[in-house]
Enzyme design. Structure first.
Site, mmCIF file in Angstrom:
data_model
loop_
_atom_site.group_PDB
_atom_site.id
_atom_site.type_symbol
_atom_site.label_atom_id
_atom_site.label_comp_id
_atom_site.label_asym_id
_atom_site.label_seq_id
_atom_site.Cartn_x
_atom_site.Cartn_y
_atom_site.Cartn_z
ATOM 1 N N ASP A 44 25.640 51.873 146.538
ATOM 2 C CA ASP A 44 27.056 51.945 146.912
ATOM 3 C C ASP A 44 27.276 52.908 148.076
ATOM 4 O O ASP A 44 28.152 52.690 148.911
ATOM 5 C CB ASP A 44 27.895 52.362 145.690
ATOM 6 N N CYS A 135 37.603 45.114 147.977
ATOM 7 C CA CYS A 135 36.868 46.353 147.758
ATOM 8 C C CYS A 135 37.743 47.420 147.082
ATOM 9 O O CYS A 135 37.585 47.709 145.893
ATOM 10 C CB CYS A 135 36.306 46.820 149.097
ATOM 11 N N TYR A 139 38.627 48.047 142.849
ATOM 12 C CA TYR A 139 38.175 49.309 142.237
ATOM 13 C C TYR A 139 39.360 50.065 141.630
ATOM 14 O O TYR A 139 39.234 50.702 140.583
ATOM 15 C CB TYR A 139 37.442 50.180 143.263
ATOM 16 N N TYR A 166 39.091 56.519 141.244
ATOM 17 C CA TYR A 166 39.637 55.188 141.541
ATOM 18 C C TYR A 166 40.998 54.940 140.885
ATOM 19 O O TYR A 166 41.653 53.946 141.209
ATOM 20 C CB TYR A 166 38.626 54.102 141.162
ATOM 21 N N GLU A 208 31.747 41.096 145.197
ATOM 22 C CA GLU A 208 31.970 42.258 144.305
ATOM 23 C C GLU A 208 31.295 42.002 142.948
ATOM 24 O O GLU A 208 30.641 42.890 142.389
ATOM 25 C CB GLU A 208 33.469 42.509 144.078
#
Ligand SMILES: Cc1ncc(CN)c(N)n1
Length: 227
Positions: A44, A135, A139, A166, A208
């Site tokens: 990541d 993205c 999240y 997040y 994802e």
């Protein structure tokens, strides 16, 4: 209907799969093996490095200084603010950034970032922005789901710092700004363009999902894709 609501409707089944994914479930419970988390973090970290470059192309294709500032903030948000939590965990787990940057990109990391970067090179600003939207949006969606569902046990959870980032107000605010921007940017698109943008949004959402699958795959002790 807002364009972003339309996009969400199109991917909500895919995003539900994120919430039910064993990697997410074990993060919420705090039972995810640290070795898996470490491998995920490294990939990541490399992903965010490439993701930041997509915004650099947005900056180049911007028409106004206001837009340039917006993308400049997006670059810092990805490679400074978000990676700060990665670096904090990576240091604790024995893979500081210098080592992480010597790791190989997994094929899934390559596939996802190459997909966005290809659009960044040949596409228009709307296409690039839409390719990046799943993205941070997904999240934030996952972060809130984890916060709501595991709040009783979050205090002792090793992954609390990740979940907090997040789901925190700063991330929410940033996302709201992005959703407004997308709705503005796509305010008068044709049906054909709408269809095209929807396909891009679905593809990034599928990337994802592949990333979560990669993150959960069987790993051995010390399996870090070192170059
Ligand atoms: C693969 C992936 N997708 C989204 C995010 C949230 N910026 C992330 N860190 N990594």
């Amino acid at each position: 209907m807002k364009f972003t609501d339309y996009l969400f409707e199109e991917v909500k089944n895919i995003w539900q799969e994120y919430l039910e994914h064993p990697f997410i479930k074990e993060l919420g419970e705090g039972t995810l093996p640290k070795e898996k988390f470490k491998n995920y973090l490294v990939q990541d970290y490399l992903y965010l490095k490439e993701f930041g470059k997509v915004f650099a192309m947005c900056l180049i294709k911007s028409k106004t200084i206001e837009e340039m500032n917006f993308f400049s903030r997006a670059i810092s948000a990805s490679i400074e603010y978000e990676t700060a939590v990665h670096v904090s965990y990576m240091n604790k787990l024995g893979v500081p950034p210098k080592i992480a940057e010597t790791c190989k990109y997994e094929i899934t990391t390559d596939n996802y970032t190459s997909y966005m970067q290809a659009i960044a090179l040949k596409g228009n600003l709307r296409e690039i922005v839409i390719s990046t939207m799943p993205c941070n949006w997904s999240y934030n969606y996952i972060g809130h789901y984890l916060l709501d569902n595991y709040k009783e046990t979050l205090e002792g959870n090793y992954y609390k710092e990740w979940i907090d980032m997040y789901s925190e107000g700063k991330f929410d605010e940033n996302l709201r700004e992005w959703l407004d921007y997308v709705n503005y940017l796509c305010r008068d698109i044709s049906n054909e363009e709408r269809e095209n943008l929807k396909e891009i949004f679905i593809k990034s959402s599928l990337h994802e999902l592949e990333f979560w699958n990669m993150a959960y795959k069987e790993t051995k002790e010390g399996d870090l894709c070192l170059v």
